[in-house]
Design an enzyme around this catalytic site. Structure first.
Site, PDB file in Angstrom:
ATOM      1  N   HIS A  49      44.820  40.320  35.242  1.00 12.21           N
ATOM      2  CA  HIS A  49      44.356  41.714  35.151  1.00 12.21           C
ATOM      3  C   HIS A  49      44.167  42.161  33.698  1.00 12.21           C
ATOM      4  N   LYS A  83      29.232  36.794  34.246  1.00 10.78           N
ATOM      5  CA  LYS A  83      28.363  37.769  33.566  1.00 10.78           C
ATOM      6  C   LYS A  83      28.131  37.339  32.115  1.00 10.78           C
ATOM      7  N   ALA A 113      21.132  42.889  40.155  1.00  7.26           N
ATOM      8  CA  ALA A 113      21.723  42.098  41.251  1.00  7.26           C
ATOM      9  C   ALA A 113      22.849  41.216  40.741  1.00  7.26           C
ATOM     10  N   ALA A 114      23.996  41.328  41.403  1.00  2.05           N
ATOM     11  CA  ALA A 114      25.146  40.500  41.028  1.00  2.05           C
ATOM     12  C   ALA A 114      26.205  40.632  42.102  1.00  2.05           C
ATOM     13  N   ARG A 122      46.865  42.363  40.072  1.00  2.00           N
ATOM     14  CA  ARG A 122      45.690  41.463  40.140  1.00  2.00           C
ATOM     15  C   ARG A 122      45.935  40.288  39.184  1.00  2.00           C
ATOM     16  N   ASP A 128      16.393  42.584  46.887  1.00  2.00           N
ATOM     17  CA  ASP A 128      17.836  42.594  47.155  1.00  2.00           C
ATOM     18  C   ASP A 128      18.138  41.682  48.329  1.00  2.00           C
ATOM     19  N   TYR A 171      34.434  36.606  37.571  1.00  2.00           N
ATOM     20  CA  TYR A 171      33.345  37.595  37.509  1.00  2.00           C
ATOM     21  C   TYR A 171      32.849  37.751  36.079  1.00  2.00           C
ATOM     22  N   ASN A 183      45.079  53.781  35.093  1.00  2.00           N
ATOM     23  CA  ASN A 183      44.754  53.890  36.520  1.00  2.00           C
ATOM     24  C   ASN A 183      45.618  54.937  37.206  1.00  2.00           C
ATOM     25  N   THR A 215      23.570  41.719  50.568  1.00  2.00           N
ATOM     26  CA  THR A 215      24.917  41.196  50.817  1.00  2.00           C
ATOM     27  C   THR A 215      25.739  42.331  51.411  1.00  2.00           C
ATOM     28  N   THR A 247      28.266  43.988  31.531  1.00  2.00           N
ATOM     29  CA  THR A 247      29.524  44.732  31.624  1.00  2.00           C
ATOM     30  C   THR A 247      30.354  44.597  30.356  1.00  2.00           C
ATOM     31  N   ASP A 248      31.241  45.558  30.148  1.00  2.00           N
ATOM     32  CA  ASP A 248      32.169  45.450  29.006  1.00  2.00           C
ATOM     33  C   ASP A 248      33.207  44.345  29.242  1.00  2.00           C
ATOM     34  N   GLU A 249      33.327  43.871  30.484  1.00  2.00           N
ATOM     35  CA  GLU A 249      34.370  42.884  30.786  1.00  2.00           C
ATOM     36  C   GLU A 249      34.136  41.553  30.085  1.00  2.00           C
TER      37      GLU A 249
HETATM   38  P1  NAD Z   1      27.066  46.293  43.783  1.00  2.00           P
HETATM   39  O1  NAD Z   1      27.980  45.191  44.191  1.00  2.00           O
HETATM   40  O2  NAD Z   1      27.300  47.662  44.292  1.00  2.00           O
HETATM   41  O3  NAD Z   1      25.555  45.907  44.143  1.00  2.00           O
HETATM   42  C1  NAD Z   1      25.041  44.634  43.914  1.00  2.00           C
HETATM   43  C2  NAD Z   1      23.694  44.529  44.618  1.00  2.00           C
HETATM   44  O4  NAD Z   1      23.151  43.232  44.334  1.00  2.00           O
HETATM   45  C3  NAD Z   1      23.773  44.652  46.136  1.00  2.00           C
HETATM   46  O5  NAD Z   1      22.748  45.460  46.629  1.00  2.00           O
HETATM   47  C4  NAD Z   1      23.616  43.218  46.623  1.00  2.00           C
HETATM   48  O6  NAD Z   1      23.045  43.111  47.924  1.00  2.00           O
HETATM   49  C5  NAD Z   1      22.694  42.643  45.549  1.00  2.00           C
HETATM   50  N1  NAD Z   1      22.818  41.181  45.450  1.00  2.00           N
HETATM   51  C6  NAD Z   1      23.962  40.447  45.371  1.00  2.00           C
HETATM   52  N2  NAD Z   1      23.668  39.133  45.344  1.00  2.00           N
HETATM   53  C7  NAD Z   1      22.303  39.028  45.370  1.00  2.00           C
HETATM   54  C8  NAD Z   1      21.396  37.931  45.347  1.00  2.00           C
HETATM   55  N3  NAD Z   1      21.818  36.667  45.313  1.00  2.00           N
HETATM   56  N4  NAD Z   1      20.068  38.206  45.365  1.00  2.00           N
HETATM   57  C9  NAD Z   1      19.613  39.485  45.424  1.00  2.00           C
HETATM   58  N5  NAD Z   1      20.434  40.551  45.472  1.00  2.00           N
HETATM   59  C10 NAD Z   1      21.765  40.334  45.441  1.00  2.00           C
HETATM   60  O7  NAD Z   1      27.109  46.261  42.186  1.00  2.00           O
HETATM   61  P2  NAD Z   1      27.013  47.468  41.137  1.00  2.00           P
HETATM   62  O8  NAD Z   1      28.365  48.035  40.927  1.00  2.00           O
HETATM   63  O9  NAD Z   1      25.879  48.346  41.504  1.00  2.00           O
HETATM   64  O10 NAD Z   1      26.632  46.651  39.813  1.00  2.00           O
HETATM   65  C11 NAD Z   1      25.278  46.413  39.456  1.00  2.00           C
HETATM   66  C12 NAD Z   1      25.226  45.664  38.155  1.00  2.00           C
HETATM   67  O11 NAD Z   1      25.894  46.403  37.140  1.00  2.00           O
HETATM   68  C13 NAD Z   1      25.928  44.307  38.195  1.00  2.00           C
HETATM   69  O12 NAD Z   1      25.170  43.392  37.444  1.00  2.00           O
HETATM   70  C14 NAD Z   1      27.285  44.554  37.532  1.00  2.00           C
HETATM   71  O13 NAD Z   1      27.763  43.382  36.920  1.00  2.00           O
HETATM   72  C15 NAD Z   1      26.905  45.610  36.510  1.00  2.00           C
HETATM   73  N6  NAD Z   1      27.968  46.542  36.108  1.00  2.00           N
HETATM   74  C16 NAD Z   1      28.677  47.241  37.038  1.00  2.00           C
HETATM   75  C17 NAD Z   1      29.633  48.181  36.617  1.00  2.00           C
HETATM   76  C18 NAD Z   1      30.409  49.001  37.608  1.00  2.00           C
HETATM   77  O14 NAD Z   1      31.295  49.756  37.199  1.00  2.00           O
HETATM   78  N7  NAD Z   1      30.131  48.942  38.897  1.00  2.00           N
HETATM   79  C19 NAD Z   1      29.857  48.366  35.243  1.00  2.00           C
HETATM   80  C20 NAD Z   1      29.120  47.606  34.336  1.00  2.00           C
HETATM   81  C21 NAD Z   1      28.161  46.713  34.766  1.00  2.00           C
HETATM   82  O1  TDX Z   2      42.989  48.951  44.895  1.00  2.00           O
HETATM   83  C1  TDX Z   2      42.891  48.907  43.657  1.00  2.00           C
HETATM   84  N1  TDX Z   2      43.976  49.204  42.890  1.00  2.00           N
HETATM   85  C2  TDX Z   2      43.971  49.154  41.524  1.00  2.00           C
HETATM   86  O2  TDX Z   2      44.980  49.420  40.873  1.00  2.00           O
HETATM   87  C3  TDX Z   2      41.654  48.555  42.997  1.00  2.00           C
HETATM   88  C4  TDX Z   2      40.432  48.223  43.791  1.00  2.00           C
HETATM   89  C5  TDX Z   2      41.654  48.514  41.624  1.00  2.00           C
HETATM   90  N2  TDX Z   2      42.778  48.792  40.909  1.00  2.00           N
HETATM   91  C6  TDX Z   2      42.706  48.747  39.434  1.00  2.00           C
HETATM   92  C7  TDX Z   2      42.143  47.481  38.839  1.00  2.00           C
HETATM   93  C8  TDX Z   2      41.458  47.969  37.583  1.00  2.00           C
HETATM   94  O3  TDX Z   2      42.406  48.061  36.521  1.00  2.00           O
HETATM   95  O4  TDX Z   2      41.797  49.788  39.049  1.00  2.00           O
HETATM   96  C9  TDX Z   2      40.972  49.377  37.940  1.00  2.00           C
HETATM   97  C10 TDX Z   2      39.515  49.436  38.353  1.00  2.00           C
HETATM   98  O5  TDX Z   2      39.320  48.400  39.318  1.00  2.00           O
HETATM   99  P1  TDX Z   2      37.883  48.099  39.970  1.00  2.00           P
HETATM  100  O6  TDX Z   2      37.336  49.346  40.565  1.00  2.00           O
HETATM  101  O7  TDX Z   2      38.022  46.892  40.811  1.00  2.00           O
HETATM  102  O8  TDX Z   2      36.997  47.820  38.664  1.00  2.00           O
HETATM  103  P2  TDX Z   2      37.135  46.752  37.469  1.00  2.00           P
HETATM  104  O9  TDX Z   2      37.889  45.574  37.876  1.00  2.00           O
HETATM  105  O10 TDX Z   2      37.605  47.503  36.254  1.00  2.00           O
HETATM  106  O11 TDX Z   2      35.584  46.342  37.297  1.00  2.00           O
HETATM  107  C11 TDX Z   2      34.531  47.340  37.413  1.00  2.00           C
HETATM  108  O12 TDX Z   2      34.066  47.736  36.156  1.00  2.00           O
HETATM  109  C12 TDX Z   2      33.312  46.818  35.408  1.00  2.00           C
HETATM  110  C13 TDX Z   2      33.382  46.829  38.254  1.00  2.00           C
HETATM  111  O13 TDX Z   2      33.851  46.421  39.520  1.00  2.00           O
HETATM  112  C14 TDX Z   2      32.657  45.712  37.545  1.00  2.00           C
HETATM  113  O14 TDX Z   2      31.516  45.307  38.299  1.00  2.00           O
HETATM  114  C15 TDX Z   2      32.192  46.198  36.194  1.00  2.00           C
HETATM  115  O15 TDX Z   2      31.615  45.165  35.476  1.00  2.00           O
END
Ligand code: NAD
Ligand code: TDX
Length: 354
Positions: A293, A163, A87-88, A290, A35, A159, A258, A38, A134-136
């Site tokens: 969005h 992905k 990692a992302a 956003r 890791d 983003y 939301n 970041t 991700t589903d995005e």
């Molecule tokens: P996060 O942002 O919480 O964590 C990301 C981690 O990756 C951190 O520890 C960061 O230090 C590390 N990182 C970033 N850049 C790096 C680099 N260049 N080299 C090494 N490490 C690095 O993210 P998360 O929410 O835990 O998401 C993890 C994975 O799951 C991502 O690939 C994201 O796209 C995917 N994902 C997230 C969600 C969600 O809802 N959070 C949903 C679907 C998929």
């Molecule tokens: O302050 C806010 N107000 C608001 O209305 C924030 C932070 C978000 N939102 C809305 C935007 C989205 O419709 O809420 C929803 C969820 O937002 P986020 O938590 O930023 O998630 P989203 O953009 O849906 O993406 C997340 O899910 C898919 C993760 O961040 C991604 O890493 C993952 O791939």
């Protein structure tokens, strides 16, 4: 199963996955967590793991996957059997204001890992590169319909485009070089250790600090929410039994606008804090939308259910209650992030010891 390289293990889902894996009786191997630390990487998430396993089964390496020579050093130092790639750069809003890091980490970083896996594994078939996506990548839905594994990619934000690009590279390595790969595309996760920039922890944090709760646009955007441990169990199932070269959708089958979600969350926090159930709702504030969005995400996850027997185990009510309680019980964790104290701790314990 021997050595697993987990990338991004100090982030939200990666750290939950490492906790999950050490609790599985069918996992006897070692984890190397690479890791970059970041802003989103917080080794505090893994304090208990470090304490229990760092003499023989858990190894941390501060590595930037976008730098080939750094990640190469891991392959020289350890025999890696499985790569589980979390990692992302993960936050959509940050990708709008500063996309560059997303291209480096998400695309170049994934490419570097694939190249090293290909070169070091050669023709080994008992190995796996599992890519967390991700589903995005599928774009945005209208009021009806679902994302299937066969849905064409249509990413809309820097983003999701980064992905999507990394997903394509992973599949290209399968088809071109025969690298054993799998991909999972998951919906929105929630639970402990999520950085308080994402919707649910941000809102809990703001309620506890009596700050406004910013809802983008009309608040009617829909997300499908999954408790993070259920994502982890899906990943583990795919790693063990998923068909190589395949993509699996993972989702909560749990769609919320939301604003509806936020109203429920307000009530859950109010119960925990002994307040009137509507107490926090007065903090809800509609703000500028956003850019780009996506309106609605909805996952069809029949494939992983039918082929691998996976299913969700935590319902939304339960999951939200566990989550709210966790953030309230771990106020110091949140305070360390908000005050920047966690960065000082990282400086002292992780950055200077290399
Ligand atoms: P996060 O942002 O919480 O964590 C990301 C981690 O990756 C951190 O520890 C960061 O230090 C590390 N990182 C970033 N850049 C790096 C680099 N260049 N080299 C090494 N490490 C690095 O993210 P998360 O929410 O835990 O998401 C993890 C994975 O799951 C991502 O690939 C994201 O796209 C995917 N994902 C997230 C969600 C969600 O809802 N959070 C949903 C679907 C998929
Ligand atoms: O302050 C806010 N107000 C608001 O209305 C924030 C932070 C978000 N939102 C809305 C935007 C989205 O419709 O809420 C929803 C969820 O937002 P986020 O938590 O930023 O998630 P989203 O953009 O849906 O993406 C997340 O899910 C898919 C993760 O961040 C991604 O890493 C993952 O791939």
């Amino acid at each position: 199963m021997n050595n697993i390289l987990v990338t991004g293990g100090c982030g939200f889902i990666g750290s939950n996955f490492i906790h999950y894996l050490f609790n599985q009786s069918d996992f006897k191997g070692k984890i190397i967590n690479a890791d970059k630390l970041t802003y989103a990487g917080n080794p505090e998430n893994l304090k208990s793991i470090e304490k229990k396993y760092s003499d023989s089964r858990y190894f941390f390496e501060k590595i930037d996957i976008a730098k080939f020579s750094e990640i190469e050093s891991i392959f020289e130092k350890y025999e890696i059997d499985y790569i589980i790639h979390f990692a992302a750069e993960s936050h959509v809003d940050r990708s709008i204001t500063g996309p560059s890091e997303f291209i480096h980490t998400n695309i170049v970083g994934t490419f570097n890992l694939l190249e090293l896996a290909r070169k070091s594994w050669k023709d080994r078939k008992d190995v796996l590169f599992h890519h967390i996506s991700t589903d995005e990548v599928y774009g945005s839905l209208g009021d009806t319909g679902y994302f299937y594994e066969t849905t064409l990619y249509d990413p809309r934000s820097p983003y999701s485009a980064s992905k999507a690009s990394s997903d394509h590279l992973v599949m290209a390595y399968f088809h071109t070089y025969g690298l054993p790969v799998t991909i999972s595309n998951c919906s929105n996760n929630y639970g402990p250790y999520q950085f308080p920039e994402k919707l649910i922890p941000l809102m809990i944090n703001n309620m506890l600090e009596e700050k406004s709760l910013p809802v983008y646009g009309d608040g009617k955007n829909v997300r499908d929410w999954l408790y993070v441990e259920d994502h982890c169990s899906g990943i583990w199932e795919i790693v063990k039994n998923g068909k190589r070269g395949e993509t699996y959708n993972i989702g909560g089958e749990n769609e919320w606008t939301n604003v509806d979600l936020l109203n429920i969350l307000c009530e859950k926090v109010a119960v925990e804090k002994g307040k009137d159930k509507d107490y926090y709702k007065k903090l809800i504030m509609f703000v500028k939308d956003r850019a780009g969005h996506d309106r609605r995400y909805a996952i069809n996850c029949d494939k992983i259910k039918a082929e691998l027997g996976w299913k969700q185990s935590v319902n939304f009510e339960q999951g939200l209650e566990i989550t709210v309680k966790w953030y309230i019980d771990n106020l110091q964790w949140m305070k360390n992030i908000n005050s920047g104290e966690y960065r000082k701790w990282i400086e002292k314990n992780y950055l200077n010891r290399q």
